[in-house]
Structure formats: structure tokens, C-alpha cells
Design an enzyme around this catalytic site. Structure first.
Site, short mmCIF file in Angstrom:
data_model
loop_
_atom_site.label_atom_id
_atom_site.label_comp_id
_atom_site.label_asym_id
_atom_site.label_seq_id
_atom_site.Cartn_x
_atom_site.Cartn_y
_atom_site.Cartn_z
N GLY A 38 0.82 -1.69 0.02
CA GLY A 38 0.19 0.14 -0.62
C GLY A 38 0.93 1.62 0.27
O GLY A 38 -0.09 2.36 -0.17
N GLN A 95 -17.40 19.57 7.40
CA GLN A 95 -17.37 19.19 9.27
C GLN A 95 -16.59 20.45 10.07
O GLN A 95 -14.59 20.98 10.17
CB GLN A 95 -16.23 17.71 9.14
CG GLN A 95 -16.13 17.94 10.75
CD GLN A 95 -18.14 17.33 11.13
OE1 GLN A 95 -18.15 16.62 10.80
NE2 GLN A 95 -17.84 17.23 12.80
N LYS A 192 -34.15 22.33 4.11
CA LYS A 192 -34.16 21.07 3.90
C LYS A 192 -34.37 20.53 5.44
O LYS A 192 -33.19 20.85 5.85
CB LYS A 192 -32.76 20.45 3.47
CG LYS A 192 -32.40 18.95 3.45
CD LYS A 192 -31.79 18.20 2.24
CE LYS A 192 -29.68 19.43 3.25
NZ LYS A 192 -28.67 18.75 2.43
N ARG A 194 -32.68 17.37 7.27
CA ARG A 194 -31.72 15.69 7.15
C ARG A 194 -31.63 15.22 8.80
O ARG A 194 -31.57 15.43 9.27
CB ARG A 194 -30.07 16.16 7.25
CG ARG A 194 -29.27 14.94 6.19
CD ARG A 194 -28.14 15.59 6.12
NE ARG A 194 -27.52 15.97 5.07
CZ ARG A 194 -28.10 15.46 4.24
NH1 ARG A 194 -27.79 13.77 3.81
NH2 ARG A 194 -27.08 15.57 2.90
N ASP A 218 -26.59 22.69 -7.20
CA ASP A 218 -26.44 22.70 -6.19
C ASP A 218 -24.80 22.76 -6.32
O ASP A 218 -24.55 22.36 -7.71
CB ASP A 218 -26.74 21.15 -5.40
CG ASP A 218 -26.85 21.56 -3.91
OD1 ASP A 218 -26.15 21.95 -3.19
OD2 ASP A 218 -27.07 20.81 -3.09
#
Length: 293
Positions: A38, A95, A192, A194, A218
Site C-alpha cells: 500500500g 465538518q 431541508k 436531514r 447545487d
């Protein structure tokens, strides 16, 4: 040797080639090899000019962030004095606060990582909420958020007669307004709530669609659930057709197929993220901003 060069990766070759042409700069690709365990082996040109523009969209970002963490200091060792990151899609921007104790605010830390590697960062339509500018994210660095929304507005206006642009939720308002302004298109914004990653409750604005063409616009389409809910409502309320226009076509899993099953006719996107739905190029947008730095 040229004073600048564009470094890119082969999985973004079409955008890289268009961008290099728009910049009038030579193009080189970072050579990559992944070992069986990897680990990555990366190879840059043997020497680099003083200014290096590095193109790397951060969709599916985790391995790409490591590539940048390795390539940026190597580029400086090879002669680069100014490093500019061109990240058409900038990951981990959603975030922006800790919603539960101990939760990592990834926006802040990814921005700190990139700001420590690059002298300037350019991106397209980043998903920012409580942070309102790139300068807040990258203090002490030149940072610029470009918008492809006007380009999408121009595209939509060229495809349809009197379309109605709809942003499926409040977060889309800035992009819908910019896209609509490009051609004076009628537009509105939904609301909206969620309930989870794949469950949303949506309320479209009180338009009389009256057999008009509706375009849902969007910044990003990931699972597509918000767009599916909006398309279902628009068709139920009499829209003649529903199309989708987005800057960033992520479309994870079978999201695109689900959109079409819900009645969406066309899906149009920019090449900020490589996808079969790409119809608008952000290369001129990026090139103009990079040359103006």
C-alpha cells in the site's frame, strides 16, 4: 526553463491538459507506483522552476492528501520557491464544528495541513457554512474560492427555454443566486431537514411549475438523496422535466442511477470532478485566477 510549471496526476489528465493550455505553461505528471503493502512511490521532474502549480482535486481524499504531503516538500527540494495548490474540489470542508464532544473538526485541520504545505490555495465552490471565507481557513496564505455557478447558469440557459432554477435547500442559495444572475433566470430555494446520511425531508418553494422545465442546482452531489427528494416533488407538482446541474459530481455508489429512476432527465456538471456528466470546464476559471495571483 519556464518560470512556472503545472504538475498534475494522470487521473485528472483532461482537466490538466486544458488548464496547461489556458495557462500557457508546460505540464508534467507526477509518476505514481503503489507497492503491494500500500505504500506509494512518487516521482517528480528532476528539477522544477521557481513557481509550481499543483493540480489535485480532493474527491476520495485520503490517499490524495498523503500524495500532497509528500509532493509539496519534494517540489521545494527540486527548486520550487512558490507552491500553489489548485484543488477544484476541496474535501473535508463540511465538518466545520464539533457536534458531539471529542469530534474532530476536520475542516480546520485539513486546512492547516494544506496551508503548511502551500503558499496559495485555489478551489471551486467549497462547501463552507459557519466559516465564510477562505482567508479564515488559511490565515497568512493567499486563498481564493472561485465559483462555477455562473458557468452552469449559462449552460442551463443555453439548453432550455425559460427554465426555473431550484436550490434544493438553504445551503444551495448562494450558488443558485449566482447561476440565475448569469442570465436573469427565475429561481427559488427549498428547505431541508436531514435525518441521516441517506434520509432527508424536503420542502420546495411554492412555485407554480406549470409544465415548465425545472433545473435543480447545487454545489455537490454525493449520495443524491436531496436531489432525488427535490425531483420527486417537482414532478409531482407538474414540472415538465427535471434536470440537475452541479459543480462537483461525486455520485457515490448508484446515486446517479437512482436520480434517473426518480425521473431526472439530464445531469450536467463541471469537470472540477472527473465524471461522465461533465459539460462545463473550470480550466479557464482556474487559469485566470492562478495567473492573477
Amino acid at each position: 526553463m519556464s518560470e512556472q510549471i503545472l504538475l498534475a496526476f494522470d487521473d485528472e489528465a483532461p482537466l490538466a491538459q486544458a488548464l496547461a493550455q489556458a495557462l500557457g505553461a508546460p505540464l508534467a505528471f507526477v509518476q505514481r507506483h503503489q507497492f503491494p503493502d500500500g505504500e506509494l512511490r512518487l516521482r517528480l521532474p528532476e528539477s522544477l522552476p521557481p513557481r509550481v502549480l499543483m493540480l489535485r482535486g480532493l474527491q476520495r481524499p485520503n490517499e490524495k492528501l498523503l500524495e500532497l504531503a509528500l509532493c509539496a516538500p519534494a517540489a521545494r527540494e527540486l527548486g520550487a520557491r512558490e507552491l500553489v495548490l489548485l484543488a477544484p474540489y476541496l474535501a473535508y470542508m463540511r465538518q466545520d464544528m464539533a457536534f458531539t464532544p471529542g469530534e474532530v473538526v476536520s475542516q480546520r485541520h485539513v486546512a492547516a495541513l494544506l496551508g503548511g504545505l502551500f503558499d496559495a490555495v485555489l478551489t471551486v465552490d467549497p462547501h463552507l457554512h459557519r466559516v465564510h471565507s477562505m482567508e479564515e481557513l488559511f490565515p497568512g496564505r493567499r486563498a481564493l474560492a472561485l465559483s462555477a455557478a455562473p458557468l452552469l447558469g449559462e449552460w442551463v440557459a443555453g439548453q432550455l427555454d425559460r427554465p426555473i432554477l431550484i436550490g434544493p435547500d438553504e445551503e444551495a442559495a448562494q450558488w443558485v443566486q449566482a447561476a440565475a444572475a448569469a442570465r436573469g433566470l427565475e429561481h427559488g430555494i427549498g428547505r431541508k431537514h436531514r435525518l441521516g446520511d441517506r434520509e432527508v425531508i424536503l420542502e420546495l418553494p411554492p412555485f407554480e411549475f406549470g409544465a415548465r422545465a425545472v433545473v435543480l442546482l447545487d454545489d455537490v452531489a454525493s449520495t443524491g438523496q436531496t436531489l432525488i427528494a427535490a425531483a420527486t416533488q417537482a414532478l409531482a407538482r407538474g414540472a415538465a422535466s427535471v434536470d440537475v446541474a452541479v459543480t462537483h459530481a461525486l455520485f457515490v455508489g448508484d446515486a446517479l442511477a437512482q436520480l434517473h429512476e426518480a425521473g431526472v432527465r439530464h445531469v450536467w456538471s463541471t469537470d472540477a470532478v472527473p465524471h461522465p456528466s461533465n459539460v462545463v470546464s473550470v480550466a479557464p476559471l482556474l487559469a485566470q485566477a492562478a495567473l492573477a495571483l
